[in-house]
Design an enzyme around this catalytic site. Structure first.
Site, PDB file in Angstrom:
ATOM      1  N   ARG A 224      31.956  83.329  20.830  1.00 25.70           N
ATOM      2  CA  ARG A 224      32.042  83.236  19.379  1.00 25.70           C
ATOM      3  C   ARG A 224      31.452  81.897  18.944  1.00 25.70           C
ATOM      4  NH1 ARG A 224      32.682  87.953  19.448  1.00 25.70           N
ATOM      5  NH2 ARG A 224      34.350  89.207  18.499  1.00 25.70           N
ATOM      6  N   HIS A 272      23.807  87.750  16.709  1.00 26.59           N
ATOM      7  CA  HIS A 272      25.076  88.354  17.123  1.00 26.59           C
ATOM      8  C   HIS A 272      24.894  89.841  17.441  1.00 26.59           C
ATOM      9  CE1 HIS A 272      29.748  88.053  16.679  1.00 26.59           C
ATOM     10  NE2 HIS A 272      29.383  88.796  17.716  1.00 26.59           N
TER      11      HIS A 272
END
Length: 309
Positions: A224, A272
């Site tokens: 993340r 992402h």
């Protein structure tokens, strides 16, 4: 007993088709078409959950994250008797393995340097380091981390792993706990972060960690964005402490225009999408977990609220 889907609407249409084929007895709705939530919604599949889950869906029985992570959920707003389940369908692992393999090989074979040389019209070879001399270390030894390490075995890289709790993986030197982290880092040339995001792991990719790696090591972050301290990775790249970084996650997402990650010559940036839930196999996974829940069995992927994953 309706299943409500609240995530990417394009893929949601595929979910709806597979549900109609495989579970025609189970009503399926796409957000914001929720029907009468007080009466019918029992199962929620979401990336970003709606506000006031408990009040809006008083008969909710299960909540699924549409992805492998759950840090986007505020677990305090979810009643403790409602299980929160991570997505463990095989498509996530397969696409993550592809991406990390690509990133590790790109860093191993100096692809970022060659891209920079091409832009400068420079023809200069770089001596090849054999894979057997390039040590790859993975932080986070859950389903995804183990799958990545298994695939990298074929290339001959010495493989290491670090995890909060002990793991045993054939052919992998495993380390566990914060006390063992410095030894793991000292032996890692390409570091892959696959950690869940928790209070303990936020900011873990920082100047102190980079200083413990061999000089010229490289980084792959597919965890993340908040795992990474941006100023520290930029300083490490500019000083040569790190030779390159492949970043699939940032904070915030997307990055604003002008952010230094966009143009840094030693960073490969992707939006992402290292892994992606595959609707076909994800529907099978959700239906299996629902069936297990009805039978009172243990649920694969159930999140431990005390650990955050």
């Amino acid at each position: 007993m309706t299943v409500l889907y609240k995530a990417n609407m394009v893929r949601g249409a595929e979910w709806a088709r597979f549900f109609a084929e495989r579970a025609p007895h189970l009503p399926f709705r796409l957000w914001p078409d929720i029907g009468d939530p007080a009466e019918v919604v029992r199962y929620l599949v979401a990336w970003v959950p709606p506000d006031n889950i408990a009040a809006t869906f008083p008969n909710l029985e299960l909540v699924f994250s549409v992805g492998a992570g759950v840090d986007q959920f505020d677990a305090s707003k979810l009643p403790p008797h409602i299980p929160l389940v991570r997505m463990l369908e095989p498509g996530i692992a397969e696409t993550m393995v592809e991406y990390v393999t690509m990133a590790v090989l790109a860093l191993h074979r100096d692809l970022l340097h060659f891209i920079a040389q091409q832009k400068e019209q420079v023809w200069r070879e770089i001596r090849i380091t054999p894979a057997k001399r390039r040590r790859v270390g993975v932080m986070g030894l859950g389903q995804l981390g183990q799958a990545v390490l298994e695939r990298l075995k074929a290339f001959g890289f010495p493989r290491l792993g670090w995890n909060r709790s002990p793991r045993e993986i054939e052919g992998v030197i495993c380390h566990a706990g914060m006390d063992a982290l410095p030894d793991f880092l000292a032996q890692t040339d390409i570091l892959v972060c696959l950690l869940p995001l928790t209070d303990e792991t936020s900011g873990i990719l920082n100047a102190d960690l980079f200083a413990r790696l061999p000089r010229g090591a490289s980084l792959v972050n597919v965890g993340r964005g908040p795992h990474l301290v941006e100023a520290d990775v930029l300083a490490a790249l500019d000083s040569g402490a790190l030779s390159g970084a492949v970043l699939d996650v940032t904070d915030p997402e997307p990055l604003p225009a002008g952010h230094p990650f966009w143009s840094h010559p030693r960073i490969l940036l992707t939006p992402h999408n290292a892994s992606m839930t595959t609707p076909d196999t994800a529907v099978d996974y959700v239906l299996d977990v629902i069936a297990r829940h009805r039978r009172g069995e243990d649920l694969p992927g159930r999140v431990d609220r005390t650990r955050g994953y």
